[in-house]
Design a protein around this motif. Structure first.
Motif, PDB file in Angstrom:
ATOM      1  N   GLU A 283       0.827  -1.207   0.000  1.00 34.64           N
ATOM      2  CA  GLU A 283       0.000   0.000   0.000  1.00 34.64           C
ATOM      3  C   GLU A 283       0.863   1.259   0.000  1.00 34.64           C
ATOM      4  O   GLU A 283       0.539   2.235  -0.659  1.00 34.64           O
ATOM      5  CB  GLU A 283      -0.936   0.004   1.211  1.00 34.64           C
ATOM      6  CG  GLU A 283      -1.911   1.171   1.212  1.00 34.64           C
ATOM      7  CD  GLU A 283      -2.877   1.104   2.371  1.00 34.64           C
ATOM      8  OE1 GLU A 283      -4.067   1.369   2.147  1.00 34.64           O
ATOM      9  OE2 GLU A 283      -2.450   0.801   3.502  1.00 34.64           O
ATOM     10  N   THR A 284       1.977   1.227   0.721  1.00 31.44           N
ATOM     11  CA  THR A 284       2.843   2.402   0.762  1.00 31.44           C
ATOM     12  C   THR A 284       3.713   2.524  -0.484  1.00 31.44           C
ATOM     13  O   THR A 284       4.102   3.621  -0.859  1.00 31.44           O
ATOM     14  CB  THR A 284       3.760   2.410   2.010  1.00 31.44           C
ATOM     15  OG1 THR A 284       4.542   1.215   2.019  1.00 31.44           O
ATOM     16  CG2 THR A 284       2.942   2.522   3.282  1.00 31.44           C
ATOM     17  N   ASN A 285       4.035   1.388  -1.140  1.00 37.70           N
ATOM     18  CA  ASN A 285       4.834   1.436  -2.354  1.00 37.70           C
ATOM     19  C   ASN A 285       4.639   0.130  -3.126  1.00 37.70           C
ATOM     20  O   ASN A 285       5.318  -0.857  -2.871  1.00 37.70           O
ATOM     21  CB  ASN A 285       6.322   1.642  -2.043  1.00 37.70           C
ATOM     22  CG  ASN A 285       7.168   1.734  -3.286  1.00 37.70           C
ATOM     23  OD1 ASN A 285       6.676   1.656  -4.414  1.00 37.70           O
ATOM     24  ND2 ASN A 285       8.461   1.886  -3.104  1.00 37.70           N
ATOM     25  N   SER A 286       3.747   0.162  -4.089  1.00 36.87           N
ATOM     26  CA  SER A 286       3.441  -1.059  -4.845  1.00 36.87           C
ATOM     27  C   SER A 286       4.546  -1.432  -5.821  1.00 36.87           C
ATOM     28  O   SER A 286       4.530  -2.522  -6.385  1.00 36.87           O
ATOM     29  CB  SER A 286       2.116  -0.908  -5.593  1.00 36.87           C
ATOM     30  OG  SER A 286       2.209   0.138  -6.544  1.00 36.87           O
ATOM     31  N   LYS A 287       5.526  -0.553  -6.013  1.00 39.41           N
ATOM     32  CA  LYS A 287       6.640  -0.856  -6.925  1.00 39.41           C
ATOM     33  C   LYS A 287       7.851  -1.421  -6.190  1.00 39.41           C
ATOM     34  O   LYS A 287       8.889  -1.651  -6.787  1.00 39.41           O
ATOM     35  CB  LYS A 287       7.034   0.411  -7.691  1.00 39.41           C
ATOM     36  CG  LYS A 287       5.966   0.847  -8.689  1.00 39.41           C
ATOM     37  CD  LYS A 287       6.423   2.022  -9.488  1.00 39.41           C
ATOM     38  CE  LYS A 287       7.400   1.527 -10.528  1.00 39.41           C
ATOM     39  NZ  LYS A 287       7.793   2.538 -11.511  1.00 39.41           N
ATOM     40  N   ARG A 288       7.694  -1.654  -4.890  1.00 37.14           N
ATOM     41  CA  ARG A 288       8.799  -2.219  -4.100  1.00 37.14           C
ATOM     42  C   ARG A 288       9.167  -3.587  -4.674  1.00 37.14           C
ATOM     43  O   ARG A 288       8.299  -4.419  -4.901  1.00 37.14           O
ATOM     44  CB  ARG A 288       8.353  -2.353  -2.649  1.00 37.14           C
ATOM     45  CG  ARG A 288       9.470  -2.621  -1.664  1.00 37.14           C
ATOM     46  CD  ARG A 288       8.917  -2.744  -0.256  1.00 37.14           C
ATOM     47  NE  ARG A 288       8.135  -1.603   0.150  1.00 37.14           N
ATOM     48  CZ  ARG A 288       8.503  -0.749   1.106  1.00 37.14           C
ATOM     49  NH1 ARG A 288       9.628  -0.925   1.748  1.00 37.14           N
ATOM     50  NH2 ARG A 288       7.728   0.250   1.431  1.00 37.14           N
ATOM     51  N   PRO A 289      10.452  -3.830  -4.931  1.00 38.47           N
ATOM     52  CA  PRO A 289      10.859  -5.117  -5.523  1.00 38.47           C
ATOM     53  C   PRO A 289      10.512  -6.303  -4.620  1.00 38.47           C
ATOM     54  O   PRO A 289      10.550  -6.204  -3.394  1.00 38.47           O
ATOM     55  CB  PRO A 289      12.373  -4.995  -5.660  1.00 38.47           C
ATOM     56  CG  PRO A 289      12.686  -3.550  -5.513  1.00 38.47           C
ATOM     57  CD  PRO A 289      11.576  -2.937  -4.716  1.00 38.47           C
ATOM     58  N   VAL A 290      10.176  -7.424  -5.247  1.00 39.51           N
ATOM     59  CA  VAL A 290       9.851  -8.652  -4.520  1.00 39.51           C
ATOM     60  C   VAL A 290      11.028  -9.057  -3.625  1.00 39.51           C
ATOM     61  O   VAL A 290      10.817  -9.529  -2.509  1.00 39.51           O
ATOM     62  CB  VAL A 290       9.465  -9.786  -5.488  1.00 39.51           C
ATOM     63  CG1 VAL A 290       9.311 -11.110  -4.754  1.00 39.51           C
ATOM     64  CG2 VAL A 290       8.178  -9.439  -6.211  1.00 39.51           C
ATOM     65  N   SER A 291      12.241  -8.847  -4.093  1.00 37.11           N
ATOM     66  CA  SER A 291      13.413  -9.212  -3.297  1.00 37.11           C
ATOM     67  C   SER A 291      13.438  -8.440  -1.978  1.00 37.11           C
ATOM     68  O   SER A 291      13.740  -9.002  -0.923  1.00 37.11           O
ATOM     69  CB  SER A 291      14.701  -8.946  -4.080  1.00 37.11           C
ATOM     70  OG  SER A 291      14.776  -7.584  -4.466  1.00 37.11           O
ATOM     71  N   GLU A 292      13.081  -7.168  -2.019  1.00 38.57           N
ATOM     72  CA  GLU A 292      13.038  -6.342  -0.807  1.00 38.57           C
ATOM     73  C   GLU A 292      11.890  -6.779   0.107  1.00 38.57           C
ATOM     74  O   GLU A 292      12.049  -6.864   1.328  1.00 38.57           O
ATOM     75  CB  GLU A 292      12.873  -4.868  -1.197  1.00 38.57           C
ATOM     76  CG  GLU A 292      12.946  -3.906  -0.027  1.00 38.57           C
ATOM     77  CD  GLU A 292      12.803  -2.455  -0.476  1.00 38.57           C
ATOM     78  OE1 GLU A 292      12.204  -1.676   0.292  1.00 38.57           O
ATOM     79  OE2 GLU A 292      13.274  -2.107  -1.568  1.00 38.57           O
ATOM     80  N   LEU A 293      10.730  -7.065  -0.492  1.00 37.98           N
ATOM     81  CA  LEU A 293       9.584  -7.538   0.292  1.00 37.98           C
ATOM     82  C   LEU A 293       9.936  -8.836   1.014  1.00 37.98           C
ATOM     83  O   LEU A 293       9.587  -9.018   2.180  1.00 37.98           O
ATOM     84  CB  LEU A 293       8.365  -7.750  -0.613  1.00 37.98           C
ATOM     85  CG  LEU A 293       7.719  -6.500  -1.205  1.00 37.98           C
ATOM     86  CD1 LEU A 293       6.712  -6.878  -2.288  1.00 37.98           C
ATOM     87  CD2 LEU A 293       7.072  -5.658  -0.130  1.00 37.98           C
TER      88      LEU A 293
ATOM     89  N   ILE B  11      12.836  -9.916   2.028  1.00 40.90           N
ATOM     90  CA  ILE B  11      13.732  -9.641   3.160  1.00 40.90           C
ATOM     91  C   ILE B  11      12.948  -9.053   4.327  1.00 40.90           C
ATOM     92  O   ILE B  11      13.095  -9.485   5.472  1.00 40.90           O
ATOM     93  CB  ILE B  11      14.880  -8.685   2.729  1.00 40.90           C
ATOM     94  CG1 ILE B  11      15.808  -9.403   1.754  1.00 40.90           C
ATOM     95  CG2 ILE B  11      15.648  -8.176   3.938  1.00 40.90           C
ATOM     96  CD1 ILE B  11      16.787  -8.481   1.030  1.00 40.90           C
ATOM     97  N   LEU B  12      12.104  -8.075   4.038  1.00 40.61           N
ATOM     98  CA  LEU B  12      11.325  -7.418   5.094  1.00 40.61           C
ATOM     99  C   LEU B  12      10.359  -8.374   5.786  1.00 40.61           C
ATOM    100  O   LEU B  12      10.081  -8.237   6.980  1.00 40.61           O
ATOM    101  CB  LEU B  12      10.560  -6.226   4.522  1.00 40.61           C
ATOM    102  CG  LEU B  12      11.403  -5.039   4.066  1.00 40.61           C
ATOM    103  CD1 LEU B  12      10.568  -4.041   3.272  1.00 40.61           C
ATOM    104  CD2 LEU B  12      12.051  -4.352   5.266  1.00 40.61           C
ATOM    105  N   LEU B  13       9.845  -9.343   5.036  1.00 40.83           N
ATOM    106  CA  LEU B  13       8.860 -10.286   5.582  1.00 40.83           C
ATOM    107  C   LEU B  13       9.487 -11.578   6.091  1.00 40.83           C
ATOM    108  O   LEU B  13       8.791 -12.402   6.692  1.00 40.83           O
ATOM    109  CB  LEU B  13       7.801 -10.602   4.520  1.00 40.83           C
ATOM    110  CG  LEU B  13       6.956  -9.416   4.047  1.00 40.83           C
ATOM    111  CD1 LEU B  13       6.149  -9.798   2.817  1.00 40.83           C
ATOM    112  CD2 LEU B  13       6.059  -8.916   5.163  1.00 40.83           C
ATOM    113  N   GLY B  14      10.765 -11.781   5.829  1.00 40.89           N
ATOM    114  CA  GLY B  14      11.428 -13.016   6.244  1.00 40.89           C
ATOM    115  C   GLY B  14      10.921 -14.224   5.489  1.00 40.89           C
ATOM    116  O   GLY B  14      10.789 -15.320   6.041  1.00 40.89           O
TER     117      GLY B  14
END
Length: 159
Positions: free
Chosen positions: A9-19, A21-24
């Motif tokens: 919701e805050t950034n729909s273009k955030r790369p899957v790789s970053e997501l 890492i953030l989500l474990g």
């Protein structure tokens, strides 16, 4: 899933790789979660916020308060559907308080919006009254400040 939704919701273009890492999670798990959310219509659409004034587009945005008579057995839903089917209409919300529906629409001019209200909206059987408000300037939309005048106060760190 809630944390993934908040990140998108805050950034729909955030790369899957970053997501991931953030989500474990693994990238594949995140891809599958996003696909599932889209298929279940939890994620309905990805949205870009544009400063149309800065882009040079001259449009008029109006918010219209609509009082209606609900229809037997379908309540406000059938009336809302008739209204949201118009291509000019951007959003329709059922409201509590002095009016029943809030209709947001965009037009090329005040006259175009006024014509929509007088010829299309107000003439629908069951519409009791309308009150139109024109948006003069947007300061914040979808949690984002449109023109932030505040400078970045962080110190520059160099290696």
């Amino acid at each position: 899933m809630k944390q993934l939704l908040e990140l998108l919701e805050t950034n729909s273009k955030r790369p899957v790789s970053e997501l991931a890492i953030l989500l474990g999670k693994s990238q594949q798990e995140v891809i599958e979660d996003i696909k599932s959310l889209e298929e279940d219509k939890i994620i309905i659409k990805y949205h870009t916020i544009i400063n149309w004034e800065k882009a040079g587009a001259d449009t008029v945005t109006a918010m219209i308060e609509v009082k209606i008579t609900p229809q037997r057995e379908v309540g406000f839903d059938a009336m809302a559907e008739r209204i949201y089917r118009f291509p000019e209409v951007r959003n329709v919300y059922l409201m509590s308080g002095a009016y029943d529906l809030l209709v947001m629409l965009e037009g090329q001019s005040l006259k175009e919006v006024a014509d929509f209200v007088s010829t299309k909206l107000a003439t629908i059987e069951g519409v009791l009254s309308t009150t139109t408000h024109f948006m003069l300037k947007a300061y914040k939309e979808a949690g984002v400040i449109i023109e932030d005048q505040e400078e970045d106060r962080r110190l520059v760190v160099t290696p």
